[in-house]
Enzyme design. Sequence first.
Site, short mmCIF file in Angstrom:
data_model
loop_
_atom_site.label_atom_id
_atom_site.label_comp_id
_atom_site.label_asym_id
_atom_site.label_seq_id
_atom_site.Cartn_x
_atom_site.Cartn_y
_atom_site.Cartn_z
N HIS A 56 13.66 -44.33 13.81
CA HIS A 56 15.03 -43.97 13.42
C HIS A 56 15.87 -45.21 13.08
O HIS A 56 17.08 -45.20 13.21
CB HIS A 56 15.71 -43.17 14.54
N ARG A 57 15.19 -46.28 12.66
CA ARG A 57 15.84 -47.55 12.29
C ARG A 57 16.49 -48.24 13.49
O ARG A 57 17.35 -49.11 13.32
CB ARG A 57 16.90 -47.34 11.18
N LEU A 58 16.07 -47.87 14.70
CA LEU A 58 16.57 -48.55 15.90
C LEU A 58 15.61 -49.68 16.24
O LEU A 58 14.89 -49.66 17.24
CB LEU A 58 16.71 -47.55 17.06
#
Length: 212
Positions: A189-191
């Site tokens: 999730h682009r974390l």
Amino acid sequence: MDLSDIRREYCKDGLRRSTLPSEPIELFEIWLQQAVTAKLTDPTAMTVATVDESGQPFQRIVLLKHFDKNGFVFFTNLGSRKAQHIQEHKKVSLHFPWHPLERQVHITGVAEKLSIAENVKYFSSRPKESQIAAWASKQSCRITARSALEGKFLELKQKFAQGEIPVPTFWGGFRIKVETIEFWQGGEHRLHDRFLYTDQHQSEWNIERLAP
């Protein structure tokens, strides 16, 4: 061509503060070895970023030839564009893009020339054709055609057919004395996980997590 839907999730690994070594070189060595073991293409390839006298950035890919706690080493023609930039602005940025492992390493530091002894040691280890190519190419200079370069190479190959090839006075290495190293590990999730090591100039490193 629509690029907006080209994406993927990053989920191979994570990076946690509790598992980080106190010295960034230790983690870099582990990651580089894993890149080699994974048989990544050109695992030692790194982008070297410099700026010219007007502040215009330039980037190019070179091969890392040595690293330790004293810095990261690469070799080049000392008349090349990158070397001329370093002569004026010694601050340099390095970047290792290990995409298949969903990892990046970003380094900032100050460039210094290697000693003559260090240049000779590495030059002597290169294949003979690479030694001749160092003599043949006036790196970054304009040439009329590839045939001119190939002709010079053949001329020098004949000249140096016997005996050892001397190290060109216009060729040598740079060591990038590290100021910061950032380790980037892709996350879902682009974390992404990002940790920045900053040299405290007392053989100690400050470690901070950065937002993705």
